[in-house]
Design a protein around this motif. Structure first.
Motif, PDB file in Angstrom:
ATOM      1  N   ALA A   1      -0.500   4.457   6.372  1.00 49.59           N
ATOM      2  CA  ALA A   1       1.202   4.198   7.194  1.00 49.59           C
ATOM      3  C   ALA A   1       0.608   4.279   8.345  1.00 49.59           C
ATOM      4  CB  ALA A   1       1.819   4.849   6.709  1.00 49.59           C
TER       5      ALA A   1
ATOM      6  N   LEU B   1       6.577   3.834   7.560  1.00 48.67           N
ATOM      7  CA  LEU B   1       6.910   2.023   5.567  1.00 48.67           C
ATOM      8  C   LEU B   1       7.824   0.507   6.180  1.00 48.67           C
ATOM      9  CD1 LEU B   1       8.783   5.961   3.409  1.00 48.67           C
ATOM     10  CD2 LEU B   1       6.157   4.430   3.478  1.00 48.67           C
TER      11      LEU B   1
ATOM     12  N   ASP C   1       0.734  -1.129  -0.067  1.00 47.05           N
ATOM     13  CA  ASP C   1      -0.006   0.072   0.063  1.00 47.05           C
ATOM     14  C   ASP C   1       0.977   0.852   0.382  1.00 47.05           C
ATOM     15  OD1 ASP C   1      -2.238  -1.574   0.066  1.00 47.05           O
ATOM     16  OD2 ASP C   1      -2.673  -1.572   2.298  1.00 47.05           O
ATOM     17  N   THR C   2       2.001   1.341   0.489  1.00 48.24           N
ATOM     18  CA  THR C   2       3.126   2.546   0.804  1.00 48.24           C
ATOM     19  C   THR C   2       4.014   1.840  -0.318  1.00 48.24           C
ATOM     20  OG1 THR C   2       4.123   1.438   2.482  1.00 48.24           O
ATOM     21  CG2 THR C   2       1.770   2.906   2.723  1.00 48.24           C
TER      22      THR C   2
ATOM     23  N   ASN D   1       5.514   7.664  -3.571  1.00 52.21           N
ATOM     24  CA  ASN D   1       4.444   7.316  -2.806  1.00 52.21           C
ATOM     25  C   ASN D   1       4.183   6.228  -3.182  1.00 52.21           C
ATOM     26  OD1 ASN D   1       2.905   7.623  -4.996  1.00 52.21           O
ATOM     27  ND2 ASN D   1       1.829   8.943  -4.654  1.00 52.21           N
ATOM     28  N   SER D   2       4.878   4.985  -4.312  1.00 50.02           N
ATOM     29  CA  SER D   2       4.763   4.070  -4.586  1.00 50.02           C
ATOM     30  C   SER D   2       5.770   3.286  -5.701  1.00 50.02           C
ATOM     31  CB  SER D   2       3.089   3.668  -5.149  1.00 50.02           C
ATOM     32  OG  SER D   2       3.305   3.796  -6.583  1.00 50.02           O
TER      33      SER D   2
ATOM     34  N   TYR E   1       3.644   7.177  11.915  1.00 47.76           N
ATOM     35  CA  TYR E   1       3.934   6.734  10.959  1.00 47.76           C
ATOM     36  C   TYR E   1       5.178   5.891  10.053  1.00 47.76           C
ATOM     37  CZ  TYR E   1       0.208  10.551  10.133  1.00 47.76           C
ATOM     38  OH  TYR E   1      -0.323  11.252  11.300  1.00 47.76           O
TER      39      TYR E   1
ATOM     40  N   GLU F   1       6.867  10.696   0.214  1.00 45.83           N
ATOM     41  CA  GLU F   1       5.450  10.801   1.126  1.00 45.83           C
ATOM     42  C   GLU F   1       5.180   9.495   1.869  1.00 45.83           C
ATOM     43  OE1 GLU F   1       0.582  11.130   0.361  1.00 45.83           O
ATOM     44  OE2 GLU F   1       2.332  10.517  -1.119  1.00 45.83           O
ATOM     45  N   VAL F   2       4.902   9.571   2.833  1.00 41.87           N
ATOM     46  CA  VAL F   2       4.731   8.749   3.955  1.00 41.87           C
ATOM     47  C   VAL F   2       2.830   8.807   4.113  1.00 41.87           C
ATOM     48  CG1 VAL F   2       5.182   7.528   6.326  1.00 41.87           C
ATOM     49  CG2 VAL F   2       6.689   8.516   5.000  1.00 41.87           C
ATOM     50  N   PRO F   3       2.168   8.245   3.840  1.00 44.12           N
ATOM     51  CA  PRO F   3       0.608   8.778   3.902  1.00 44.12           C
ATOM     52  C   PRO F   3       0.358   7.899   5.017  1.00 44.12           C
ATOM     53  CG  PRO F   3       1.114   7.122   2.559  1.00 44.12           C
ATOM     54  CD  PRO F   3       2.465   6.905   3.006  1.00 44.12           C
TER      55      PRO F   3
END
Length: 527
Positions: free
Chosen positions: A318, A341, A140-141, A273-274, A339, A313-315
């Protein structure tokens, strides 16, 4: 002069300190100066078995990594070093299969002139086929690791050199920790801003050490939302005697739980971000940058991103809770949200771009055997007839083994030839024998798997009508997510061997026969 007399004379002056230390560690010695046979050291039990089949009675062979241990993480003992010192020939797999300390033990302690053969690379000249290391990036991340590109050959670097990637400062609303979850769940720290950065010790407490041309996975945790700027510097330690060579310094920007497009000073910056990305040291260009594949479509699509114009990006998705295990109190109190990853691949997993597990294709094991034969002949010409005869007989056995594995797997209906396991060691098996590697699941014990992780695994199993999952015996105890889902879905949990033997499987031929049989029986439903 006989080999025995020559070896006795050579080792009459063996440093007393090394002998004393090793003798106090373990009394039995696999390799000896008093043995007339050719003394051979290998890194793994699989290579030991191949050498034994070629060398026969003319060789004494020992492996640095004991059966049951993981070659990716095993640290050699003093007794292992003694075996290296006595060796007349050394065989490693390399392609970054083995823990770097094993390679250093070989390269630093072998006598001058002793053949030191990297089988995976050398076997290419004997028609071995190599394939890229393919990693599952369906997270997802973003996967964020650290990488070394280039060889540094112009600077004198070799496979025993170290690349030091150090964090020297961090600016942000909270703490940032980059850590690796070892195979048995213990954290190993690469960056920890919560205890500061100490230039007096060369930032050793916040340094990742990698060999040239490698990369490693890790988890990245941030304790509060906001913008973080992490300064990293890189150095190349060519050898233990030379001072490190500066490879540059760079600032990397993270948007944690905030809009990555609104980071001050970064208007119009690229957002990662992916897919898969690495903080990368380039030894040939002597600089740091981000090397990323945002689409997760493979190494060929990775490209360089300028850190000054890129935000990682660490959304908000996360956001995870700190587990109750005391080992992870460095992240905060249990239940505190951070948060993160995820590391994605469990255990210490430093590797290169080529899959090193060549032996999962029996044809590659034949190439290994031919290279071993020629190496032993060069080291012991009097044994040439025996080595040729032994190798010919073993190659015939391997050709029969190749046919057996191929025929056994061919009897599995194509719709059921899907392998889901816990370790990315079976790419060659899949390519050579028509097994689809549909997933390898390696849960991070630092956190509870997300609902999305579990749902994705369940959907894959249901969509493909997977009847069984496969665990390496040494990894089964820590593969909780996969075993839980398998039980909930009523799937069989079956064994498969990748890197090492155990008490039940003790030879390469036995291992490959077992794997073929296990795949057939578990995927067809036969007992």
């Amino acid at each position: 002069m006989s080999r025995l007399v020559a070896r006795r004379l050579r080792w009459a002056v063996l440093p007393l300190l090394i002998v004393g230390l090793v003798a106090g560690c373990r009394s039995e010695v696999a390799l000896s100066a008093n043995d007339e046979r050719l003394q051979v050291i290998t890194t793994t039990g699989i290579l030991r078995d191949l050498v034994s089949n070629v060398g026969g009675d003319r060789v004494a062979v020992s492996s640095l990594v004991p059966d049951g241990a993981d070659p990716h993480s095993y640290e050699p003992s003093l007794r292992d070093i003694r075996d290296v010192v006595y060796a007349d020939v050394a065989f490693s797999n390399y392609l970054l299969l083995e823990e770097q300390a094993i390679i250093k033990a070989l390269d630093a302690n072998l006598r001058d002139g002793v053949p030191n053969i990297s089988l995976a690379e050398g076997a290419v000249k004997y028609a071995a086929e190599i394939i890229p290391l393919v990693e599952d990036v369906s997270l997802d991340t973003i996967w964020l690791g650290m990488r070394v590109r280039g060889t540094g050959a112009m600077l004198g670097a070799n496979r025993a050199s170290d690349v030091l990637l150090s964090a020297t400062s961090a600016d942000g609303p909270g703490g940032v920790v980059a850590y690796l979850t070892e195979s048995f769940g213990n954290p190993s720290f690469y960056v920890d801003s919560t205890d500061g950065f100490d230039p007096a010790n060369g930032y050793r407490d916040d340094t990742a050490t990698l060999p040239p041309d490698a990369h490693t996975h890790m988890s990245w945790a941030f304790t509060k939302p906001g913008v973080y700027r992490l300064t990293m510097r890189a150095q190349l330690a060519v050898d233990a005697q030379s001072p490190p060579v500066a490879m540059g310094e760079q600032v990397f920007t993270f948007a944690v739980g905030v809009d990555p497009h609104s980071v001050p000073g970064m208007t119009g910056a690229a957002v990662l971000n992916s897919g898969h990305a690495d903080l990368t040291v380039d030894l040939d260009q002597r600089r740091l940058y981000l090397f990323a594949d945002p689409e997760g479509s493979g190494e060929a699509n990775q490209r360089v991103y300028d850190p000054a114009r890129t935000v990682v990006e660490v959304p908000s998705k996360a956001l995870l809770e700190v587990p109750g295990d005391r080992k992870f109190r460095f992240l905060g109190r249990p239940g505190t949200q951070v948060y993160q990853l995820p590391q994605a691949v469990l255990g210490k997993h430093v590797h290169g771009e080529i899959d090193p597990h060549l032996w999962q294709n029996v044809r590659n094991a034949i190439s290994y055997t031919e290279l071993i034969r020629d190496t032993l002949i060069a080291a012991d010409s009097q044994g040439a007839p025996a080595y040729r005869s032994n190798a010919s007989a073993y190659i015939r056995e391997l050709e029969q083994l190749d046919a057996y594995v191929r025929d056994t797997i061919a009897r599995i209906p194509p719709s059921r030839r899907h392998l889901i396991t816990t370790h990315d060691a079976f790419g060659y098996l899949g390519q050579a024998y028509g097994i689809q590697i549909s997933g390898f699941v390696t849960p991070n014990p630092a956190t509870e798997p997300s609902l999305a992780d579990r749902r994705r695994l369940v959907e894959t199993i249901r969509n493909l009508k997977i009847p069984a999952v496969f665990l390496e015996p040494g990894l089964a105890a820590r593969s909780t997510t996969l075993t839980e889902v398998a039980r909930e879905e009523g799937l069989r949990i079956c064994s498969i061997y990748g890197d090492t033997f155990d008490r039940d499987v003790t030879t390469y031929a036995q291992m490959m026969r077992f794997n073929a049989g296990s795949l057939h029986d578990c995927l067809t439903g036969d007992n």
